[in-house]
Design an enzyme around this catalytic site. Structure first.
Site, PDB file in Angstrom:
ATOM      1  N   GLU A 261      -4.996   2.143   1.307  1.00  0.00           N
ATOM      2  CA  GLU A 261      -4.392   3.895   1.211  1.00  0.00           C
ATOM      3  C   GLU A 261      -5.814   4.606   0.860  1.00  0.00           C
ATOM      4  OE1 GLU A 261      -0.880   4.247  -1.259  1.00  0.00           O
ATOM      5  OE2 GLU A 261      -2.930   4.642  -3.001  1.00  0.00           O
ATOM      6  N   HIS A 287      -8.524 -23.431   4.757  1.00  0.00           N
ATOM      7  CA  HIS A 287      -7.168 -24.456   5.184  1.00  0.00           C
ATOM      8  C   HIS A 287      -6.645 -23.305   5.691  1.00  0.00           C
ATOM      9  CE1 HIS A 287      -9.318 -27.931   2.860  1.00  0.00           C
ATOM     10  NE2 HIS A 287      -9.129 -26.786   2.554  1.00  0.00           N
ATOM     11  N   LYS A 402       7.774   8.256   1.710  1.00  0.00           N
ATOM     12  CA  LYS A 402       8.631   7.832   0.313  1.00  0.00           C
ATOM     13  C   LYS A 402      10.085   9.803   0.931  1.00  0.00           C
ATOM     14  CE  LYS A 402       5.228   7.315  -3.018  1.00  0.00           C
ATOM     15  NZ  LYS A 402       5.257   7.989  -4.102  1.00  0.00           N
TER      16      LYS A 402
END
Length: 412
Positions: A261, A287, A402
């Site tokens: 951000e 892994h 938003k």
């Protein structure tokens, strides 16, 4: 105590001492000013302790935190790391996402009569947070007026602040110049962690000591790392944090938000810049992701984090299993040694493959070490933001999302 070492596969195009000094001076100027406030939190947040000490917190056995992103990730990280070493730490329950299954599951864990509720939102109108808060109010029939088990943490005069004032609910304010992802050492983290039983004063001391050491010129490795990352950012544009401890998983999530951000922006020339953060846990992700690191595109730098002493003597039993006797060489050795040797071997394999890496070693899990780790990454983020010529502290891309969400949900 933290120790640092690095191995960069690419030679720096320059090691200009003047540039390193300019980077340090740039952050010093920011620290001395009023525009960016997180630098002052290790000292200023100590005042909160005087406000908290008279409170009757023994009546709470659960601390419920309702918040998302910067309003929860840092708190979760500290809780995860310190809980095993903190006697009588209270249970912390986090409401973050809009997932109805998780919300219902978390509600079932709450003992209303023994819980305190923290509503954390810098703006005071975060839709996930307010929606979950309404759900808790309805489910538990929470009484709002003069409530002594509900606390608001928000900006002064925000929507949530006005709500708290209207109902005479105790409110703690976030400094106006501290962004959410840099706010864990403000009231956002300090207040709920204090009530949960953690030594927040030691966390602040660890952050303050490292920050002072940096600004006194004793942490040049941080400047050199920022310089290297910037100089190679077009080629090595992915930064992986590989933490060798399960308890560091939430710390890596906090880092991902801080890095992503803050650094994914348009620069001053309107170019798209940034560094992609990835958080891994060793030895599990040896892994999975390690194959891509070693033989995939050479576009990554790796930061390993390990803990020298877990303060746990658990050993591999001296048992030989038929058919798999080849693993008996590890018998009677500690898991502490095993996980650190796995970290060393992975780091060696990465370096032999020509991948840049550095390592941060914590001598042990402690409040001061966690405080130092938090401020280390915040300072590193600010340094890289400076050389990328971006505004490290805004998030216009998030705000756009938003606005679209609100419109799609019917907000005119």
């Amino acid at each position: 105590m933290l120790t640092f070492s690095s191995h960069f596969s690419q030679k720096l195009p320059y090691q200009d001492k003047n540039l390193l000094n300019e980077m340090l001076e740039s952050l010093q100027k920011e620290m001395d000013g009023d525009e960016v406030g997180y630098y002052k939190l290790p000292q200023s947040s100590k005042k909160l302790l005087q406000e908290l000490k008279p409170m009757d917190i023994d009546r709470f056995s659960q601390v419920v935190v309702v918040g998302i992103g910067g309003s929860s990730l840092g708190i979760k990280a500290i809780n995860s790391i310190l809980k095993p070493i903190t006697k009588d730490a209270k249970e912390m329950i986090f409401f973050e996402n809009s997932d109805p299954l998780t919300i219902s599951e978390n509600i079932s864990k709450i003992d209303k009569d023994r819980a305190c509720f923290f509503i954390v939102s810098k703006s005071g109108s975060t839709i996930e947070t307010t929606s979950i808060f309404k759900t808790l109010i309805k489910h538990f029939s929470l009484e709002l007026d003069n409530a002594t088990n509900i606390f608001a943490i928000t900006d002064k005069d925000s929507y949530l602040s006005k709500f708290a004032t209207f109902h005479n609910i105790k409110e703690f304010n976030i400094p106006h110049n501290v962004g959410g992802r840099f706010s864990v050492l403000s009231a956002v983290g300090i207040v709920p962690l204090y009530i949960a039983g953690y030594d927040v004063e030691a966390i602040l001391e660890g952050a303050a000591e490292f920050e002072m050491s940096f600004f006194n010129g004793h942490e040049n490795h941080l400047l050199e790392k920022a310089n290297y990352i910037y100089a190679n950012s077009k080629k090595e544009n992915i930064n992986v944090v590989f933490s060798y401890a399960d308890r560091l998983e939430n710390f890596t999530k906090w880092y991902v938000q801080l890095w992503g951000e803050s650094l994914g922006k348009l620069d001053r020339d309107k170019n798209h810049v940034g560094l992609t953060p990835i958080g891994l846990i060793g030895a599990v992700d040896q892994h999975s992701f390690l194959q891509l690191i070693i033989e995939g595109p050479n576009d990554k730098s790796i930061t390993f984090i390990n803990i020298e002493d877990f303060k746990n003597p658990l050993e591999i039993p001296d048992i030989s299993l038929h058919g798999i006797e080849q693993t008996d060489f590890i018998n009677k050795q500690s898991f502490n040694k095993l996980i650190n040797e796995q970290c060393k071997a992975t780091m060696q394999s990465v370096r032999q493959s020509g991948v840049s890496s550095d390592i941060i070693t914590l001598d042990e899990i402690s409040e001061k070490n966690i405080g130092a780790m938090i401020i280390y990454y915040e300072l590193l983020t600010s340094l890289i933001g400076k050389v990328l010529h971006i505004n490290t502290y805004n998030q216009p891309g998030v705000e756009l999302g938003k606005q679209i969400l609100y419109k799609n949900l019917g907000n005119k």
